[in-house]
Design a protein around this motif. Sequence first.
Motif, PDB file in Angstrom:
ATOM      1  N   ILE A  96      48.451  34.215  31.757  1.00  0.00           N
ATOM      2  CA  ILE A  96      48.311  35.257  32.778  1.00  0.00           C
ATOM      3  C   ILE A  96      47.512  34.717  33.956  1.00  0.00           C
ATOM      4  CG2 ILE A  96      47.682  37.671  33.164  1.00  0.00           C
ATOM      5  CD1 ILE A  96      47.230  37.590  29.929  1.00  0.00           C
ATOM      6  N   ILE A  97      48.062  34.852  35.143  1.00  0.00           N
ATOM      7  CA  ILE A  97      47.371  34.419  36.356  1.00  0.00           C
ATOM      8  C   ILE A  97      47.166  35.620  37.266  1.00  0.00           C
ATOM      9  CG2 ILE A  97      47.478  32.971  38.427  1.00  0.00           C
ATOM     10  CD1 ILE A  97      49.229  31.030  36.844  1.00  0.00           C
ATOM     11  N   LEU A  98      45.907  35.875  37.597  1.00  0.00           N
ATOM     12  CA  LEU A  98      45.575  36.908  38.586  1.00  0.00           C
ATOM     13  C   LEU A  98      45.205  36.195  39.884  1.00  0.00           C
ATOM     14  CD1 LEU A  98      44.837  39.703  39.677  1.00  0.00           C
ATOM     15  CD2 LEU A  98      42.628  39.511  38.504  1.00  0.00           C
ATOM     16  N   ASP A  99      46.025  36.362  40.887  1.00  0.00           N
ATOM     17  CA  ASP A  99      45.831  35.689  42.169  1.00  0.00           C
ATOM     18  C   ASP A  99      45.189  36.648  43.171  1.00  0.00           C
ATOM     19  OD1 ASP A  99      46.083  33.485  43.880  1.00  0.00           O
ATOM     20  OD2 ASP A  99      47.980  34.215  44.689  1.00  0.00           O
ATOM     21  N   GLU A 100      44.518  36.102  44.179  1.00  0.00           N
ATOM     22  CA  GLU A 100      43.859  36.906  45.219  1.00  0.00           C
ATOM     23  C   GLU A 100      42.892  37.920  44.608  1.00  0.00           C
ATOM     24  OE1 GLU A 100      44.067  36.352  48.389  1.00  0.00           O
ATOM     25  OE2 GLU A 100      45.740  34.942  48.428  1.00  0.00           O
ATOM     26  N   ALA A 101      42.136  37.473  43.616  1.00  0.00           N
ATOM     27  CA  ALA A 101      41.275  38.379  42.857  1.00  0.00           C
ATOM     28  C   ALA A 101      40.119  38.941  43.680  1.00  0.00           C
ATOM     29  CB  ALA A 101      40.719  37.665  41.623  1.00  0.00           C
ATOM     30  N   GLN A 102      39.842  38.337  44.840  1.00  0.00           N
ATOM     31  CA  GLN A 102      38.766  38.884  45.689  1.00  0.00           C
ATOM     32  C   GLN A 102      39.121  40.278  46.192  1.00  0.00           C
ATOM     33  OE1 GLN A 102      40.787  36.452  46.660  1.00  0.00           O
ATOM     34  NE2 GLN A 102      41.586  36.899  48.691  1.00  0.00           N
ATOM     35  N   ASN A 103      40.395  40.646  46.106  1.00  0.00           N
ATOM     36  CA  ASN A 103      40.839  41.960  46.582  1.00  0.00           C
ATOM     37  C   ASN A 103      40.927  43.000  45.468  1.00  0.00           C
ATOM     38  OD1 ASN A 103      41.050  41.213  49.290  1.00  0.00           O
ATOM     39  ND2 ASN A 103      43.099  40.386  49.005  1.00  0.00           N
ATOM     40  N   THR A 104      40.363  42.687  44.312  1.00  0.00           N
ATOM     41  CA  THR A 104      40.285  43.692  43.249  1.00  0.00           C
ATOM     42  C   THR A 104      38.984  44.477  43.375  1.00  0.00           C
ATOM     43  OG1 THR A 104      39.167  42.181  41.720  1.00  0.00           O
ATOM     44  CG2 THR A 104      41.572  42.239  41.625  1.00  0.00           C
TER      45      THR A 104
END
Length: 326
Positions: A231-239
Amino acid sequence: MSEIGNILNIDSDYVKVIFGKMDEYVKKIEKTLHVSVVYRDERIRIVGSEVNVRRATEVIENLEKLARRGTEITEQNVDYALTLAAKDSTDSLMEIDSDIICRTINGRPIKPKTLGQKKYVDSIRKNTVVFGIGPAGTGKTYLAMAMAITSFKNNEVNRIILTRPAIEAGENLGFLPGDLQSKVDPYLRPLYDALYQIMGADSYLHNAEKGLIEVAPLAYMRGRTLDNAYIILDEAQNTTPAQMKMFLTRIGFGSKVVITGDLTQKDLPKGAVSGLDTAVRVLNNIDDIDIIKLTNEDVVRHPLVQRIVKAYEEYEKKRVTKGERK
């Protein structure tokens, strides 16, 4: 300061590669290290201060080793060799270059190009959860994708799940044409691009139809438990912190998770706390979770991108310092 000279004997075929087109690479070495590099009678002579001659020698010898391996010498290789030399690092480009993760559909090897990237890749191999944090162009997502596809092909996981928060960066999704999927697809496009390049469109579509590869907005992860998945969560700074907690608690048995983000490029509403910020603080000392921080030195895009990232970092540091003084 007295000058010294050093002579290197390098095969003429490799000299052409190392010097670059119109001698662009050797000119950069000369300008950066303040040395003179001359090739004559099948020998390279380097003249300058003792320290700079030693560093220039290390750079050229590093590049020669890459050339002998058959690696295409790029401006990025030259820049990073200069970076290592300036730090008087004992690390070699060969150590990094020998780590081939996989190959693209066209046969191009995918491998880390900096020590930071090598550390990131090694951490992904070792840990269940890895946070890859750094500026644009550091290969956070692309290397994670390569690692995921390699694990999938080696039957180490049963499926790949790629996700991003669908944050509206200055545009409103409601005003875009099409159904929900067509509205969120632009946010996921970089993930599709990497999949097509590494796997090929046909292979991706075949596995996607079977449900073995899924590209979806983060909101689709709620309520699921993901076993035996990469599982890859990308652009996590926007969570948000709640979204990040929701995502991390989806992890099942046999799964591997990579979370990537750039803390300097948040698209959250003003005043909102980033879930990535919170997670880094909360999970900093938990076993089997690692946090890798990449820097402008790990940028592998156009050299100008590295300079842009560095300029912004220096600007932010000055701004913070001024704020603290006030």
